[in-house]
Scaffold this motif. Structure first.
Motif, PDB file in Angstrom:
ATOM      1  N   LYS A 103      25.709 -37.059 -54.794  1.00  0.00           N
ATOM      2  CA  LYS A 103      26.669 -38.122 -54.523  1.00  0.00           C
ATOM      3  C   LYS A 103      26.171 -38.921 -53.321  1.00  0.00           C
ATOM      4  O   LYS A 103      25.747 -38.350 -52.318  1.00  0.00           O
ATOM      5  CB  LYS A 103      28.049 -37.513 -54.240  1.00  0.00           C
ATOM      6  N   ILE A 104      26.215 -40.252 -53.414  1.00  0.00           N
ATOM      7  CA  ILE A 104      25.771 -41.131 -52.330  1.00  0.00           C
ATOM      8  C   ILE A 104      26.999 -41.695 -51.631  1.00  0.00           C
ATOM      9  O   ILE A 104      27.857 -42.308 -52.273  1.00  0.00           O
ATOM     10  CB  ILE A 104      24.878 -42.260 -52.866  1.00  0.00           C
ATOM     11  N   LEU A 105      27.075 -41.470 -50.321  1.00  0.00           N
ATOM     12  CA  LEU A 105      28.202 -41.938 -49.517  1.00  0.00           C
ATOM     13  C   LEU A 105      27.704 -42.973 -48.516  1.00  0.00           C
ATOM     14  O   LEU A 105      26.785 -42.694 -47.746  1.00  0.00           O
ATOM     15  CB  LEU A 105      28.839 -40.761 -48.772  1.00  0.00           C
TER      16      LEU A 105
ATOM     17  N   TYR B   9      33.993 -37.898 -49.566  1.00  0.00           N
ATOM     18  CA  TYR B   9      34.013 -39.040 -48.659  1.00  0.00           C
ATOM     19  C   TYR B   9      33.743 -38.533 -47.246  1.00  0.00           C
ATOM     20  O   TYR B   9      33.668 -37.326 -47.020  1.00  0.00           O
ATOM     21  CB  TYR B   9      35.344 -39.798 -48.742  1.00  0.00           C
ATOM     22  N   LEU B  10      33.567 -39.451 -46.316  1.00  0.00           N
ATOM     23  CA  LEU B  10      33.318 -39.088 -44.918  1.00  0.00           C
ATOM     24  C   LEU B  10      34.533 -39.444 -44.090  1.00  0.00           C
ATOM     25  O   LEU B  10      35.253 -40.401 -44.401  1.00  0.00           O
ATOM     26  CB  LEU B  10      32.093 -39.839 -44.385  1.00  0.00           C
ATOM     27  N   GLU B  11      34.752 -38.684 -43.035  1.00  0.00           N
ATOM     28  CA  GLU B  11      35.852 -38.997 -42.123  1.00  0.00           C
ATOM     29  C   GLU B  11      35.494 -38.544 -40.715  1.00  0.00           C
ATOM     30  O   GLU B  11      34.765 -37.578 -40.533  1.00  0.00           O
ATOM     31  CB  GLU B  11      37.163 -38.368 -42.579  1.00  0.00           C
ATOM     32  N   THR B  12      36.009 -39.275 -39.750  1.00  0.00           N
ATOM     33  CA  THR B  12      35.865 -38.853 -38.360  1.00  0.00           C
ATOM     34  C   THR B  12      37.183 -38.243 -37.934  1.00  0.00           C
ATOM     35  O   THR B  12      38.244 -38.566 -38.476  1.00  0.00           O
ATOM     36  CB  THR B  12      35.504 -40.035 -37.438  1.00  0.00           C
ATOM     37  N   ARG B  13      37.096 -37.360 -36.976  1.00  0.00           N
ATOM     38  CA  ARG B  13      38.285 -36.666 -36.495  1.00  0.00           C
ATOM     39  C   ARG B  13      38.454 -36.906 -35.011  1.00  0.00           C
ATOM     40  O   ARG B  13      37.551 -37.384 -34.322  1.00  0.00           O
ATOM     41  CB  ARG B  13      38.148 -35.159 -36.736  1.00  0.00           C
ATOM     42  N   GLU B  14      39.614 -36.503 -34.520  1.00  0.00           N
ATOM     43  CA  GLU B  14      39.928 -36.650 -33.100  1.00  0.00           C
ATOM     44  C   GLU B  14      38.970 -35.868 -32.216  1.00  0.00           C
ATOM     45  O   GLU B  14      38.826 -36.172 -31.037  1.00  0.00           O
ATOM     46  CB  GLU B  14      41.369 -36.206 -32.833  1.00  0.00           C
ATOM     47  N   ASP B  15      38.292 -34.865 -32.787  1.00  0.00           N
ATOM     48  CA  ASP B  15      37.352 -34.080 -31.995  1.00  0.00           C
ATOM     49  C   ASP B  15      36.024 -34.811 -31.771  1.00  0.00           C
ATOM     50  O   ASP B  15      35.129 -34.293 -31.124  1.00  0.00           O
ATOM     51  CB  ASP B  15      37.114 -32.708 -32.620  1.00  0.00           C
ATOM     52  N   GLY B  16      35.881 -36.027 -32.328  1.00  0.00           N
ATOM     53  CA  GLY B  16      34.679 -36.817 -32.120  1.00  0.00           C
ATOM     54  C   GLY B  16      33.533 -36.475 -33.043  1.00  0.00           C
ATOM     55  O   GLY B  16      32.398 -36.864 -32.800  1.00  0.00           O
TER      56      GLY B  16
ATOM     57  N   LEU C 115      31.876 -36.015 -37.189  1.00  0.00           N
ATOM     58  CA  LEU C 115      31.896 -36.546 -38.550  1.00  0.00           C
ATOM     59  C   LEU C 115      32.039 -35.377 -39.518  1.00  0.00           C
ATOM     60  O   LEU C 115      31.390 -34.337 -39.350  1.00  0.00           O
ATOM     61  CB  LEU C 115      30.604 -37.310 -38.839  1.00  0.00           C
ATOM     62  N   TYR C 116      32.873 -35.557 -40.524  1.00  0.00           N
ATOM     63  CA  TYR C 116      33.151 -34.508 -41.498  1.00  0.00           C
ATOM     64  C   TYR C 116      32.861 -34.997 -42.911  1.00  0.00           C
ATOM     65  O   TYR C 116      33.118 -36.162 -43.241  1.00  0.00           O
ATOM     66  CB  TYR C 116      34.628 -34.094 -41.444  1.00  0.00           C
ATOM     67  N   LEU C 117      32.344 -34.094 -43.720  1.00  0.00           N
ATOM     68  CA  LEU C 117      32.285 -34.305 -45.150  1.00  0.00           C
ATOM     69  C   LEU C 117      33.635 -33.833 -45.666  1.00  0.00           C
ATOM     70  O   LEU C 117      34.048 -32.705 -45.382  1.00  0.00           O
ATOM     71  CB  LEU C 117      31.156 -33.498 -45.791  1.00  0.00           C
ATOM     72  N   ALA C 118      34.307 -34.695 -46.381  1.00  0.00           N
ATOM     73  CA  ALA C 118      35.639 -34.366 -46.883  1.00  0.00           C
ATOM     74  C   ALA C 118      35.673 -34.582 -48.393  1.00  0.00           C
ATOM     75  O   ALA C 118      34.814 -35.266 -48.954  1.00  0.00           O
ATOM     76  CB  ALA C 118      36.690 -35.236 -46.197  1.00  0.00           C
ATOM     77  N   ALA C 119      36.667 -33.980 -49.024  1.00  0.00           N
ATOM     78  CA  ALA C 119      36.827 -34.129 -50.466  1.00  0.00           C
ATOM     79  C   ALA C 119      38.297 -34.010 -50.836  1.00  0.00           C
ATOM     80  O   ALA C 119      39.070 -33.332 -50.156  1.00  0.00           O
ATOM     81  CB  ALA C 119      36.022 -33.068 -51.205  1.00  0.00           C
ATOM     82  N   GLU C 120      38.624 -34.679 -51.916  1.00  0.00           N
ATOM     83  CA  GLU C 120      39.974 -34.597 -52.471  1.00  0.00           C
ATOM     84  C   GLU C 120      39.868 -34.125 -53.911  1.00  0.00           C
ATOM     85  O   GLU C 120      38.956 -34.506 -54.642  1.00  0.00           O
ATOM     86  CB  GLU C 120      40.661 -35.962 -52.437  1.00  0.00           C
TER      87      GLU C 120
END
Length: 142
Positions: free
Chosen positions: A55-57, A96-103, A105-110
């Motif tokens: 998968k390309i993000l 998908y990718l997401e940033t969090r309050e901890d600063g 980057l996360y790989l995320a999925a639904e």
């Protein structure tokens, strides 16, 4: 002089391989890793290709600030864990990718999980949205 060059080159290769070869980095390995082998850049835009699903993000303008902190072993481990955690569902994870309050980057999925019987206690009645995420950067030196 030749021996010093060989020793230096060996040390550099060991350092660069540390993130990739060791799995989850130890505390001493939380450093800027350079460009991940899963990152490509074209016309100033970065993409992350997941190793297993291919998968390309596309990285957003905010997410491309993480390019030098994305660790290959974390990407591999994150995708593998999400795929394992979602295997019991019939839907393949939407990554998908997401940033969090901890600063970081996360790989995320639904996953959309359809219920056998409608349930009025579930927000969408006949299905539920399940979310998974794993850290793929080491920017904050945790």
């Amino acid at each position: 002089m030749k021996r010093k060059s060989v020793v230096f080159l060996t040390a550099v290769l060991i350092f660069l391989a540390g993130c990739v070869a060791s799995g989850i980095p130890s505390e001493s390995e939380y450093v800027q890793t350079g460009i991940s082998k899963y990152i490509t850049e074209e016309n100033g835009e970065y993409t992350l290709t997941l190793p297993e699903s291919k998968k390309i993000l596309k990285l957003s303008d905010t997410e491309d600030n993480f390019v030098n902190y994305i660790c290959d072993s974390l990407v591999e481990a994150a995708e593998k864990k999400i795929i394992e955690d979602t295997a019991k569902y019939s839907d393949f994870p939407h990554f998908y990718l997401e940033t969090r309050e901890d600063g970081e980057l996360y790989l995320a999925a639904e996953i959309i999980h359809y219920l056998d019987e409608p349930d009025e206690n579930v927000g969408c009645y006949d299905h539920e949205h399940l979310f998974f995420s794993e850290r793929i950067s080491n920017r904050t030196e945790k």
